[in-house]
Design a protein around this motif. Structure first.
Motif, mmCIF file in Angstrom:
data_model
loop_
_atom_site.group_PDB
_atom_site.id
_atom_site.type_symbol
_atom_site.label_atom_id
_atom_site.label_comp_id
_atom_site.label_asym_id
_atom_site.label_seq_id
_atom_site.Cartn_x
_atom_site.Cartn_y
_atom_site.Cartn_z
ATOM 1 N N PHE A 199 -24.387 -51.755 -30.869
ATOM 2 C CA PHE A 199 -24.365 -51.561 -32.322
ATOM 3 C C PHE A 199 -24.960 -52.747 -33.097
ATOM 4 O O PHE A 199 -25.087 -52.679 -34.311
ATOM 5 C CB PHE A 199 -22.923 -51.310 -32.777
ATOM 6 N N ASN A 200 -25.318 -53.802 -32.385
ATOM 7 C CA ASN A 200 -25.948 -54.960 -33.030
ATOM 8 C C ASN A 200 -27.466 -54.782 -33.077
ATOM 9 O O ASN A 200 -28.219 -55.502 -32.432
ATOM 10 C CB ASN A 200 -25.582 -56.250 -32.279
ATOM 11 N N ASP A 201 -27.894 -53.787 -33.833
ATOM 12 C CA ASP A 201 -29.324 -53.482 -33.915
ATOM 13 C C ASP A 201 -29.982 -54.098 -35.136
ATOM 14 O O ASP A 201 -31.175 -53.876 -35.389
ATOM 15 C CB ASP A 201 -29.546 -51.969 -33.907
ATOM 16 N N GLY A 202 -29.213 -54.858 -35.920
ATOM 17 C CA GLY A 202 -29.775 -55.521 -37.088
ATOM 18 C C GLY A 202 -30.092 -54.604 -38.248
ATOM 19 O O GLY A 202 -30.779 -55.010 -39.195
ATOM 20 N N LYS A 203 -29.595 -53.365 -38.217
ATOM 21 C CA LYS A 203 -29.882 -52.403 -39.281
ATOM 22 C C LYS A 203 -28.623 -52.133 -40.103
ATOM 23 O O LYS A 203 -27.534 -52.018 -39.539
ATOM 24 C CB LYS A 203 -30.407 -51.090 -38.686
ATOM 25 N N PRO A 204 -28.761 -52.030 -41.417
ATOM 26 C CA PRO A 204 -27.592 -51.724 -42.261
ATOM 27 C C PRO A 204 -27.089 -50.312 -42.010
ATOM 28 O O PRO A 204 -27.882 -49.376 -41.863
ATOM 29 C CB PRO A 204 -28.136 -51.881 -43.685
ATOM 30 N N ALA A 205 -25.788 -50.170 -41.954
ATOM 31 C CA ALA A 205 -25.179 -48.864 -41.667
ATOM 32 C C ALA A 205 -24.792 -48.148 -42.956
ATOM 33 O O ALA A 205 -24.462 -48.782 -43.963
ATOM 34 C CB ALA A 205 -23.954 -49.047 -40.792
ATOM 35 N N ILE A 206 -24.830 -46.823 -42.902
ATOM 36 C CA ILE A 206 -24.361 -46.020 -44.033
ATOM 37 C C ILE A 206 -23.124 -45.210 -43.669
ATOM 38 O O ILE A 206 -22.438 -44.699 -44.550
ATOM 39 C CB ILE A 206 -25.460 -45.081 -44.567
ATOM 40 N N ALA A 207 -22.830 -45.077 -42.368
ATOM 41 C CA ALA A 207 -21.655 -44.308 -41.947
ATOM 42 C C ALA A 207 -21.313 -44.620 -40.502
ATOM 43 O O ALA A 207 -22.168 -45.065 -39.724
ATOM 44 C CB ALA A 207 -21.909 -42.808 -42.119
ATOM 45 N N THR A 236 -16.009 -41.871 -28.259
ATOM 46 C CA THR A 236 -17.407 -42.107 -28.619
ATOM 47 C C THR A 236 -17.431 -42.750 -30.000
ATOM 48 O O THR A 236 -16.761 -42.275 -30.922
ATOM 49 C CB THR A 236 -18.212 -40.798 -28.652
ATOM 50 N N LEU A 237 -18.198 -43.828 -30.142
ATOM 51 C CA LEU A 237 -18.427 -44.462 -31.436
ATOM 52 C C LEU A 237 -19.881 -44.259 -31.839
ATOM 53 O O LEU A 237 -20.779 -44.349 -31.000
ATOM 54 C CB LEU A 237 -18.124 -45.959 -31.371
ATOM 55 N N ILE A 238 -20.099 -43.969 -33.121
ATOM 56 C CA ILE A 238 -21.445 -43.729 -33.641
ATOM 57 C C ILE A 238 -21.662 -44.571 -34.887
ATOM 58 O O ILE A 238 -20.784 -44.648 -35.756
ATOM 59 C CB ILE A 238 -21.665 -42.241 -33.993
ATOM 60 N N LYS A 239 -22.834 -45.176 -34.986
ATOM 61 C CA LYS A 239 -23.235 -45.923 -36.181
ATOM 62 C C LYS A 239 -24.516 -45.294 -36.724
ATOM 63 O O LYS A 239 -25.527 -45.209 -36.025
ATOM 64 C CB LYS A 239 -23.479 -47.394 -35.825
ATOM 65 N N TYR A 240 -24.458 -44.816 -37.969
ATOM 66 C CA TYR A 240 -25.612 -44.220 -38.622
ATOM 67 C C TYR A 240 -26.252 -45.263 -39.530
ATOM 68 O O TYR A 240 -25.573 -45.877 -40.367
ATOM 69 C CB TYR A 240 -25.199 -43.005 -39.453
ATOM 70 N N ASN A 241 -27.556 -45.457 -39.377
ATOM 71 C CA ASN A 241 -28.271 -46.487 -40.116
ATOM 72 C C ASN A 241 -28.955 -45.941 -41.373
ATOM 73 O O ASN A 241 -29.211 -44.735 -41.486
ATOM 74 C CB ASN A 241 -29.315 -47.151 -39.221
#
Length: 390
Positions: A199-207, A236-241
């Motif tokens: 999850f450390n992709d350097g992108k801001p998350a929205i959800a 399962t964990l999900i990060k939406y950018n």
């Protein structure tokens, strides 16, 4: 005189043969040509009191799509086969984008059912980010209404920023990658550092979202074990950018194999490990969108469990997943049962609670914001739509 009759008779026979040969030639030519369907530009259905439908010439017919299949199993196979083909994936994305909310209550209900159906199908194909995207669209209006009262309901740190979760062309390429991950059926070793780095992709998350999965020893039954099979529970964990990309990770808490009777009633303790469960089978799943604060708490819990010992009765895979669910504001009661020389939470009993609808939100989200996909065997017989809102 006789020769005249013979001449006329002979001419009639030749004429009959010529006519017959022309019919045969025409039939052979028609059979050799590709079939052309009649132009469907004048079809309209008219209902009658005997529940039958008849057609008359009037309005253009709606174009048929392979994704209009009413059979869930057949549609699931169609989607699965098309995931490896770029053109077919684009058609699927285009079809999903067309399922926008309508202008009337009836249209909204129809589209919501269709989107919930696709959410269920994508979950069964282990395409969890897209599944939750489709589910989000079914609760979007309720979320916007709740947002008006957000200041009164929740703290600022607990708000879920879900203003935009569009289905777009980026889902096309991400879908192919996700499908490849789901093909791996054997869960392999992982650890907190790998999970966190996902999850450390350097992108801001929205959800953010969490799914809680249960694989029972016997699908659809509360059996605690069958011989050495005790089932499994994982999350399962999900990060939406903000750039319409996403990252996800499915993982569970396991005992580390050390000796013959490890993690059994006779020797319940063991060193622990995490495994990547992206391709792991499941029978029941519930999921929801969560806040960034809850997401970070679950990652911290994962770090904590990485240093803990596995114990069959009080620190097993179900215990870890239940703690993660609690941090996400999801409560699942009645998860414990007895077994020889032991007692505690287990996949068999927990799965039964999910099947019985014994779960609820402990935060300020309505229960309608919980995604639910029932036992796969049962879902194949009867597709379950979300409960109607009163």
């Amino acid at each position: 005189m006789k020769s005249s009759y013979r001449s006329v008779y002979f001419k009639l026979i030749l004429l009959a043969l010529l006519i017959n040969s022309s019919f045969v030639a025409h039939a052979q030519l028609s059979a050799s040509m590709p079939y052309q369907q009649d132009k469907a530009d004048t079809i309209q259905t008219i209902p009658f009191t005997d529940n039958k439908e008849y057609t008359v010439a009037s309005a253009p017919a709606k174009a048929f799509s392979v994704f209009d299949d009413d059979d869930d199993n057949s549609l699931q196979k169609t989607i699965s086969l098309n995931l490896s083909k770029s053109q077919e994936r684009k058609q699927l994305m285009s079809y999903l984008k067309q399922l926008e909310l309508g202008n009337t209550i009836a249209e909204n209900q129809k589209n919501n059912k269709a989107l919930y159906r696709f959410a269920n199908l994508f979950a069964r194909l282990k395409l969890y980010p897209l599944a939750m995207k489709c589910f989000f669209k079914t609760i979007d209006r309720e979320n916007k209404k709740a947002k008006k009262n957000a200041d009164k309901l929740v703290d600022a740190d607990d708000r879920v920023n879900m203003d935009e979760l569009p289905i777009n062309t980026k889902d096309d390429s991400l879908l192919s990658i996700q499908a490849e991950k789901a093909k791996t059926t054997k869960s392999k070793y992982t650890n907190y550092k790998r999970i966190s780095n996902t999850f450390n992709d350097g992108k801001p998350a929205i959800a953010y979202a969490l799914l809680f999965h249960v694989k029972q020893p016997v699908s659809g039954k509360p059996k605690v074990f069958v011989f050495s099979n005790t089932g499994h529970t994982f999350i399962t964990l999900i990060k939406y950018n903000a750039d319409s990309t996403y990252v996800s990770c499915s993982f569970g808490f396991y005992p580390k194999s050390e000796k013959i009777l490890f993690a059994t009633p006779w020797d319940p303790s063991s060193e622990s490990q995490f495994k990547n469960d992206a391709g792991h089978k499941w029978d029941e799943v519930v999921g929801k969108f969560i806040s960034q604060k809850s997401f970070e708490k679950i990652l911290n819990l994962t770090k904590k469990y990485g240093d803990l010992e596995y114990h069959l009765s009080n620190n097993n895979c179900t215990d870890f997943s239940l703690e993660a669910a609690n941090l996400a504001g999801l409560s699942i009661p009645e998860t414990k049962a007895k077994w020889p020389l032991g007692y505690g939470s287990n996949p068999g009993t927990t799965g039964q609670s999910l099947m019985d609808g014994k779960y609820n939100n402990t935060d300020n989200q309505p229960d309608a914001n919980i995604f639910r996909s029932l036992n796969i065997t049962l879902a194949e017989k009867q597709f379950i739509y979300p409960p109607s809102k009163k």
